[in-house]
Write an enzyme that holds these catalytic residues in place. Structure first.
Site, PDB file in Angstrom:
ATOM      1  CB  SER A  26      19.923  31.320 -14.456  1.00 27.49           C
ATOM      2  OG  SER A  26      21.083  32.085 -14.453  1.00 27.49           O
ATOM      3  CG  HIS A  57      24.194  36.624 -19.713  1.00 29.47           C
ATOM      4  ND1 HIS A  57      23.281  37.065 -18.798  1.00 29.47           N
ATOM      5  CD2 HIS A  57      24.553  35.403 -19.297  1.00 29.47           C
ATOM      6  CE1 HIS A  57      23.085  36.153 -17.871  1.00 29.47           C
ATOM      7  NE2 HIS A  57      23.854  35.137 -18.148  1.00 29.47           N
ATOM      8  CG  HIS A  79      26.127  39.496 -12.630  1.00 30.69           C
ATOM      9  ND1 HIS A  79      25.912  39.264 -13.972  1.00 30.69           N
ATOM     10  CD2 HIS A  79      25.256  38.721 -11.950  1.00 30.69           C
ATOM     11  CE1 HIS A  79      24.931  38.368 -14.094  1.00 30.69           C
ATOM     12  NE2 HIS A  79      24.518  38.022 -12.891  1.00 30.69           N
ATOM     13  CE1 TYR A  81      29.930  37.713 -13.156  1.00 30.69           C
ATOM     14  CE2 TYR A  81      28.463  37.438 -11.286  1.00 30.69           C
ATOM     15  CZ  TYR A  81      28.762  37.244 -12.618  1.00 30.69           C
ATOM     16  OH  TYR A  81      27.869  36.577 -13.418  1.00 30.69           O
ATOM     17  CD  GLU A  82      28.534  41.471 -15.996  1.00 32.84           C
ATOM     18  OE1 GLU A  82      28.647  41.663 -17.220  1.00 32.84           O
ATOM     19  OE2 GLU A  82      27.446  41.577 -15.391  1.00 32.84           O
ATOM     20  CB  ALA A 109      20.896  30.847 -10.865  1.00 33.32           C
ATOM     21  CG  MET A 207      27.798  35.302  -7.223  1.00 26.88           C
ATOM     22  SD  MET A 207      28.977  34.712  -8.434  1.00 26.88           S
ATOM     23  CE  MET A 207      29.483  33.159  -7.681  1.00 26.88           C
ATOM     24  CB  SER A 208      22.514  38.844  -9.195  1.00 24.65           C
ATOM     25  OG  SER A 208      21.505  37.884  -8.964  1.00 24.65           O
ATOM     26  CG  ASN A 231      24.736  25.447  -6.945  1.00 25.79           C
ATOM     27  OD1 ASN A 231      24.252  26.364  -7.602  1.00 25.79           O
ATOM     28  ND2 ASN A 231      25.525  25.649  -5.911  1.00 25.79           N
ATOM     29  CG  HIS A 243      25.741  17.974 -14.545  1.00 27.95           C
ATOM     30  ND1 HIS A 243      25.653  19.210 -13.926  1.00 27.95           N
ATOM     31  CD2 HIS A 243      25.828  18.218 -15.865  1.00 27.95           C
ATOM     32  CE1 HIS A 243      25.694  20.151 -14.854  1.00 27.95           C
ATOM     33  NE2 HIS A 243      25.790  19.570 -16.032  1.00 27.95           N
TER      34      HIS A 243
HETATM   35  N1  HPA Z   1      27.008  30.460  -4.997  1.00 28.44           N
HETATM   36  C1  HPA Z   1      26.939  31.706  -5.488  1.00 28.44           C
HETATM   37  N2  HPA Z   1      26.204  32.033  -6.547  1.00 28.44           N
HETATM   38  C2  HPA Z   1      25.491  31.072  -7.131  1.00 28.44           C
HETATM   39  C3  HPA Z   1      25.514  29.747  -6.674  1.00 28.44           C
HETATM   40  C4  HPA Z   1      26.318  29.423  -5.551  1.00 28.44           C
HETATM   41  O1  HPA Z   1      26.386  28.264  -5.088  1.00 28.44           O
HETATM   42  N3  HPA Z   1      24.680  29.033  -7.498  1.00 28.44           N
HETATM   43  C5  HPA Z   1      24.186  29.901  -8.397  1.00 28.44           C
HETATM   44  N4  HPA Z   1      24.680  31.139  -8.186  1.00 28.44           N
END
Ligand code: HPA
Length: 268
Positions: A26, A57, A79, A81-82, A109, A207-208, A231, A243
């Site tokens: 991202s 994606h 990922h 998680y997929e 990200a 998560m990657s 974030n 936001h």
């Molecule tokens: N946690 C996990 N993965 C993420 C986050 C987060 O806050 N932001 C972007 N990917």
């Protein structure tokens, strides 16, 4: 990965022999659009290649030139998680190794674990914590591909870190640095988990990236890792600007990240 995937990609790369692989996380979407004389290879057309399941994606490779340098980009990553087996990521990396890749630029990200690293920041990954409980290198080892027990003391190539810091300074772009912790996902963390990860010494969570970096170290690649902070981690957002502010900052970060990566590619 079967020889057929390697042969298919090689055939479609034509005259290109890229040595640098960029995983477009991202925030680097724009860089994908800036690749000159692009060749697109859809994941769905590559024999026995895993498919990206994240909605919206694009799953494809883009080969071409940035600043006169040949690159190969993954637009869409795999990922855990997929539901992908972790070994899939090792197989993808060893396929790229066989195609001549020597450098990996990996972006993602991530959520910030530090109050002074706000959304919109760019963080140079100096090290990581594999909190996923998974490892792409598990299984029978083919010693011709990489070592059974890869060393992770300098997973993120020191010379690459120095180079990107120098570039950031020259471009007047603030570059934070820190430790990336990988969770399996797909859920975001609880506030208690975020507090625990701070105590563990992490600066950002996502998560990657970790399976890709473990596989790339195994392959002997030089590695540069960059996170776009999108974030604050759960429970840290008391002085959150809202936001819209985040979106604006994320957009600025994306522009800066693109600038950094373009110059980095030019100089390696
Ligand atoms: N946690 C996990 N993965 C993420 C986050 C987060 O806050 N932001 C972007 N990917």
């Amino acid at each position: 990965m079967s020889r057929t995937a390697q042969d298919y990609i090689k055939q479609h790369l034509g005259a290109y022999h890229p040595q640098t692989l960029i995983i477009l996380g991202s925030g680097l979407g724009r860089l994908g659009e800036q690749i000159e004389a692009p060749v697109f290879i859809d994941y769905k057309d590559i024999p026995s290649w895993p498919q990206s399941t994240v909605a919206g994606h694009q799953g494809r490779l883009i080969a071409g030139q940035i600043e006169g340098k040949e690159v190969l980009c993954m637009q869409g990553r795999f990922h855990l998680y997929e539901g992908h087996a972790p070994q899939v990521i090792k197989d993808v990396m060893t396929t790229f190794k066989a195609l001549g890749i020597k450098n990996l630029i990996v972006t993602n990200a991530a959520g910030s674990l530090k109050k002074d690293m706000a959304p919109g920041s760019i963080m140079l990954i100096t090290d990581h914590i594999n909190f996923s409980g998974k490892n792409p290198l598990i299984g029978v080892n083919d010693d011709s591909q990489g070592p059974r027990f890869p060393v992770m003391s300098e997973a993120y190539t020191p010379a690459f870190q120095e180079k990107i810091k120098k570039i950031a300074k020259e471009e007047n772009i603030t570059l934070k640095e820190g430790v990336y912790l990988m969770v399996l996902g797909p859920n975001f963390e609880t506030a208690a988990e975020i507090r625990a990860f701070q105590i563990l010494g992490a600066d950002a969570v996502g998560m990657s990236t970790v399976p890709e970096v473990l596989s790339a170290v195994y392959c002997g690649f030089n590695i540069l890792g960059l996170s776009v902070i999108t974030n604050f981690g759960t429970g840290l957002a008391s002085d959150f600007h809202g936001h819209e502010e985040t979106l604006a900052q994320a957009d600025k970060a994306a522009q800066n990240l693109t600038k950094l990566v373009r110059r980095f590619v030019k100089e390696i």
